[in-house]
Write a protein that holds these residues in place. Structure first.
Motif, mmCIF file in Angstrom:
data_model
loop_
_atom_site.group_PDB
_atom_site.id
_atom_site.type_symbol
_atom_site.label_atom_id
_atom_site.label_comp_id
_atom_site.label_asym_id
_atom_site.label_seq_id
_atom_site.Cartn_x
_atom_site.Cartn_y
_atom_site.Cartn_z
ATOM 1 N N UNK A 110 0.832 -1.203 0.000
ATOM 2 C CA UNK A 110 0.000 0.000 0.000
ATOM 3 C C UNK A 110 0.868 1.255 0.000
ATOM 4 N N UNK A 111 1.908 1.264 0.818
ATOM 5 C CA UNK A 111 2.808 2.411 0.886
ATOM 6 C C UNK A 111 3.539 2.604 -0.443
ATOM 7 N N UNK A 112 3.998 1.496 -1.010
ATOM 8 C CA UNK A 112 4.736 1.536 -2.279
ATOM 9 C C UNK A 112 3.861 2.105 -3.391
ATOM 10 N N UNK A 116 4.655 5.565 -5.425
ATOM 11 C CA UNK A 116 5.180 5.432 -6.787
ATOM 12 C C UNK A 116 4.136 5.019 -7.823
ATOM 13 N N UNK A 117 2.903 4.741 -7.362
ATOM 14 C CA UNK A 117 1.836 4.457 -8.314
ATOM 15 C C UNK A 117 1.855 3.064 -8.907
ATOM 16 N N UNK A 118 2.629 2.139 -8.315
ATOM 17 C CA UNK A 118 2.646 0.762 -8.813
ATOM 18 C C UNK A 118 1.436 0.026 -8.239
ATOM 19 N N UNK A 119 0.462 -0.361 -9.062
ATOM 20 C CA UNK A 119 -0.720 -1.051 -8.531
ATOM 21 C C UNK A 119 -0.362 -2.440 -8.007
ATOM 22 N N UNK A 120 -1.014 -2.837 -6.935
ATOM 23 C CA UNK A 120 -0.776 -4.156 -6.361
ATOM 24 C C UNK A 120 -2.098 -4.778 -5.933
ATOM 25 N N UNK A 121 -2.188 -6.086 -6.127
ATOM 26 C CA UNK A 121 -3.311 -6.863 -5.617
ATOM 27 C C UNK A 121 -2.721 -7.978 -4.767
ATOM 28 N N UNK A 122 -3.269 -8.176 -3.581
ATOM 29 C CA UNK A 122 -2.727 -9.162 -2.662
ATOM 30 C C UNK A 122 -3.507 -10.457 -2.660
ATOM 31 N N UNK A 123 -2.796 -11.528 -2.276
ATOM 32 C CA UNK A 123 -3.422 -12.817 -1.983
ATOM 33 C C UNK A 123 -3.035 -13.161 -0.550
ATOM 34 N N UNK A 124 -4.007 -13.429 0.321
ATOM 35 C CA UNK A 124 -3.721 -13.613 1.748
ATOM 36 C C UNK A 124 -3.034 -14.935 2.057
#
Length: 324
Positions: A110-112, A116-124
Motif C-alpha cells: 500500500x505504501x509503495x 510510486x503508483x505501482x498497482x498491487x493486488x494481494x493474496x492472503x
C-alpha cells in the motif's frame, strides 16, 4: 497491463506455491508476462528477478514453503529503499504486482503504491487466518490439520499416563488455529489472545474434570495468549493445583508452517492467485483478493490491515460445552 511481478513475503504458508502457480499460469493465459521476485521486497531492491513461464511452476502445487522464498527487508522500510525497488521494476518494465503474504506485506504494498503508483493486488498467505476480507487465508487449513495430528498423538500418551498437557500452537495475535484445532482435537480448554481466560478458570476446568473422574486433559494455548505461552501457563497452574499432578508442555512451533498443503489450501490458493491476476488486469489496485461465503471479493488493503477479524463466539462457546 503487459508485464507483472509476483512475490511472497512474511512467514511462509502451505499453499503459497499453489498460489504462485495460479498467478503465473493465469497471467500466461491472459497474454501477460510475469516475473518472479525472489525474497520479497529485498529481491525487489536487489533485482533478484526472473521471467517465469508456464513450465516454471510445474510440479509445485503439492510443495510447502515458497519457491520464491521470503525475507525481511529493513531497507524497504526506508524511502531510499523503496526508490531502489521502484527503479528496478521500471528497468524491467513491470507495471503491477501480485503480493502473496499477510498484514506486513500489504502494508508495504500500500505504501509503495501510494508513493510510486505501482498497482498491487494481494493474496492472503498466512497460517494465522487473521486478515479481514476473507473467510480463510492460504495455509490455515493445513496448519490446523498439522496441529490436530500432533494433538491426537499427544492425547494417546496423556491418556496412558493420566497427564495434563498444555499444547502451544502458533497465533501471536490470533487464536484461530487454537480454536479450530482445539475443537477438532477434543480439548478441555482453549486459551486465545482475543478472549481473557483467567488462570482461575483453567484451574476450575481441571477440577471439574477430576470430579467427573477425568484422568487426563488437553489444553490448547495460542502463543499470544495474555497469560503467556504454554510454559508460563503450565507453571502457574502447577502452583494452583495438586503438586503431584503430572503436567507436561509441548510447543508445536514451526511444524505448523511446513509440509504439503491440504486439498482445501491448494484450491483456495489457486482461486486467490487467479483472482489476484485477473483483478490486476481489470484495474484493481491496493486491494486483497479474498473468499467470503465462497465468492471472490476484493477488499482495500487499508481495511485488511486496520479492521480486526474477531474469533467466532459460537466456536469458543462450543469448546466449553463439549468439554463437559
Amino acid at each position: 497491463m503487459k508485464r507483472i511481478g509476483v512475490f511472497t513475503s512474511g512467514g511462509d504458508a502451505p499453499g503459497m506455491n499453489a498460489c504462485i502457480r495460479a498467478v503465473v499460469r493465469g497471467a500466461v493465459y491472459h497474454g501477460v508476462e510475469v516475473y518472479g521476485i525472489r525474497r520479497g521486497y529485498n529481491g525487489m531492491i536487489t533485482g533478484d528477478v526472473y521471467k517465469m513461464e508456464s513450465h516454471s511452476v510445474s510440479n509445485i502445487v503439492q510443495r510447502g514453503g515458497t519457491i520464491l522464498k521470503s525475507a525481511r527487508s529493513m531497507e524497504f522500510l526506508t524511502k531510499e529503499g523503496r526508490q531502489k525497488a521502484y527503479d528496478k521494476l521500471m528497468e524491467l518494465g513491470i507495471e503491477g504486482l501480485v503480493a502473496i503474504g499477510g498484514n506486513g506485506t500489504f502494508t508495504g504494498a500500500q505504501l509503495f503504491c501510494s508513493e510510486f503508483g505501482i498497482p498491487a493486488v494481494g493474496a492472503p498467505g498466512t497460517i494465522d487466518n487473521d486478515l479481514y476480507g476473507t473467510d480463510y487465508t492460504i495455509g490455515f487449513d493445513t496448519a490446523v490439520n498439522t496441529a490436530l495430528d500432533a494433538i491426537d498423538r499427544i492425547r494417546d500418551t496423556a491418556s496412558s499416563h493420566d497427564r495434563i498437557f498444555f499444547i502451544e500452537v502458533m497465533g501471536r495475535d490470533s487464536g484461530y488455529i487454537a480454536v479450530q484445532s482445539g475443537i477438532a482435537g477434543g480439548a478441555e480448554l482453549v486459551m486465545v489472545p482475543e478472549v481473557l481466560t483467567p488462570i482461575s478458570e483453567v484451574v476450575e476446568t481441571l477440577r471439574q474434570g477430576w470430579s467427573r473422574s477425568k484422568s487426563s486433559s488437553i489444553i490448547i494455548v495460542a502463543e499470544g495468549d495474555e497469560a503467556g505461552g504454554a510454559v508460563e501457563v503450565a507453571a502457574r497452574i502447577k502452583e494452583e493445583v495438586d503438586e503431584d499432578a503430572d503436567i507436561r508442555v509441548t510447543t508445536l512451533g514451526h511444524t505448523q508452517r511446513g509440509g504439503p498443503p491440504s486439498a482445501y489450501d491448494r484450491i483456495l490458493a489457486s482461486r486467490l492467485g487467479l483472482g489476484a491476476v485477473e483483478g490486476l488486469i481489470a484495474g484493481q489496485r491496493n486491494v486483497m483478493a479474498g473468499i467470503i461465503n465462497n465468492e471472490l471479493v476484493y477488499t482495500p488493503f487499508e481495511d485488511c490491515i486496520r479492521l480486526p477479524k474477531p474469533i467466532n463466539e459460537d466456536l469458543m462457546r462450543m469448546v466449553k460445552i463439549l468439554s463437559v
